[in-house]
Design a protein around this motif. Sequence first.
Motif, short mmCIF file in Angstrom:
data_model
loop_
_atom_site.label_atom_id
_atom_site.label_comp_id
_atom_site.label_asym_id
_atom_site.label_seq_id
_atom_site.Cartn_x
_atom_site.Cartn_y
_atom_site.Cartn_z
N ALA A 41 -4.43 3.35 -4.90
CA ALA A 41 -3.21 3.24 -5.70
C ALA A 41 -3.15 1.84 -6.31
CB ALA A 41 -1.98 3.47 -4.82
N ALA A 42 -2.23 1.71 -7.25
CA ALA A 42 -1.89 0.40 -7.82
C ALA A 42 -0.40 0.21 -7.63
CB ALA A 42 -2.26 0.34 -9.30
N VAL A 43 -0.02 -0.99 -7.21
CA VAL A 43 1.39 -1.29 -6.96
C VAL A 43 1.78 -2.59 -7.64
CG1 VAL A 43 1.51 -0.03 -4.76
CG2 VAL A 43 0.84 -2.43 -4.76
N GLN A 44 3.05 -2.71 -7.96
CA GLN A 44 3.58 -3.94 -8.55
C GLN A 44 4.00 -4.86 -7.41
OE1 GLN A 44 3.82 -4.12 -12.05
NE2 GLN A 44 4.11 -6.30 -11.69
N VAL A 45 3.40 -6.05 -7.36
CA VAL A 45 3.75 -7.06 -6.36
C VAL A 45 4.19 -8.29 -7.14
CG1 VAL A 45 2.96 -8.43 -4.40
CG2 VAL A 45 2.03 -6.14 -4.75
N GLY A 46 5.49 -8.48 -7.25
CA GLY A 46 6.00 -9.58 -8.09
C GLY A 46 5.61 -9.32 -9.53
N GLU A 47 4.96 -10.30 -10.14
CA GLU A 47 4.52 -10.19 -11.53
C GLU A 47 3.15 -9.55 -11.67
OE1 GLU A 47 6.29 -11.40 -14.32
OE2 GLU A 47 7.92 -11.53 -12.86
N GLN A 48 2.52 -9.22 -10.56
CA GLN A 48 1.13 -8.80 -10.56
C GLN A 48 0.96 -7.34 -10.14
OE1 GLN A 48 -1.02 -11.55 -8.17
NE2 GLN A 48 -2.93 -11.06 -9.16
N VAL A 49 -0.03 -6.70 -10.75
CA VAL A 49 -0.43 -5.36 -10.32
C VAL A 49 -1.56 -5.53 -9.32
CG1 VAL A 49 -1.46 -3.17 -11.01
CG2 VAL A 49 0.26 -4.26 -12.47
N ALA A 50 -1.41 -4.97 -8.13
CA ALA A 50 -2.43 -5.07 -7.09
C ALA A 50 -2.94 -3.68 -6.76
CB ALA A 50 -1.85 -5.75 -5.85
N ARG A 51 -4.21 -3.60 -6.44
CA ARG A 51 -4.83 -2.32 -6.09
C ARG A 51 -4.91 -2.20 -4.58
NH1 ARG A 51 -6.89 -0.31 -11.07
NH2 ARG A 51 -6.25 -1.86 -12.58
N VAL A 52 -4.70 -1.00 -4.09
CA VAL A 52 -4.84 -0.70 -2.67
C VAL A 52 -6.24 -0.12 -2.47
CG1 VAL A 52 -3.97 0.66 -0.73
CG2 VAL A 52 -2.37 -0.21 -2.48
#
Length: 155
Positions: free
Chosen positions: A128-139
């Motif tokens: 998945a991809a999630v929004q962490v603050g201003e950044q998109v992070a991949r799981v």
Amino acid sequence: MFEQSVRNGRRTSLTGLLLALGDRCLVLPNVAVAELIGYQAGAPAEHSPPWLLGWIDWRNQRVPLLSFEAACGAPVKVGERARIVVLNALGGSRLRFVAILVQGIPRSCKLDSQLNYVDVPLAPLELAAVQVGEQVARVPDLPALERLLEDAGLV
């Protein structure tokens, strides 16, 4: 999987680590990371796939070092801030640890119940991809990463 803060039986936040790669950012639970170490070139392995950067010696163990980006089809990049994150294997294989190349020092992050999934194309090793603050992070799909090593005959 992520460290949880619990109030009145309800989960209020999760603690994870953001790992900067050359072309993306991964988010992992704290318990997945065994140690962050300085970059060292891996000892070459014959007939290895391009994503395997070799083998490193860590705590008297031989650990495969890989490029997550290359395993997802992107080129390998070793930047001036390169480090290695040693991950705890999940136990589905004979592996105990896997090392991945990162570009900098991981950052701690709090993820709350308002975590938003982002609809972006995912690589085969991403869940998945999630929004962490201003950044998109991949799981990352850690079991699939271990299977990739097994399928390549490296375990």
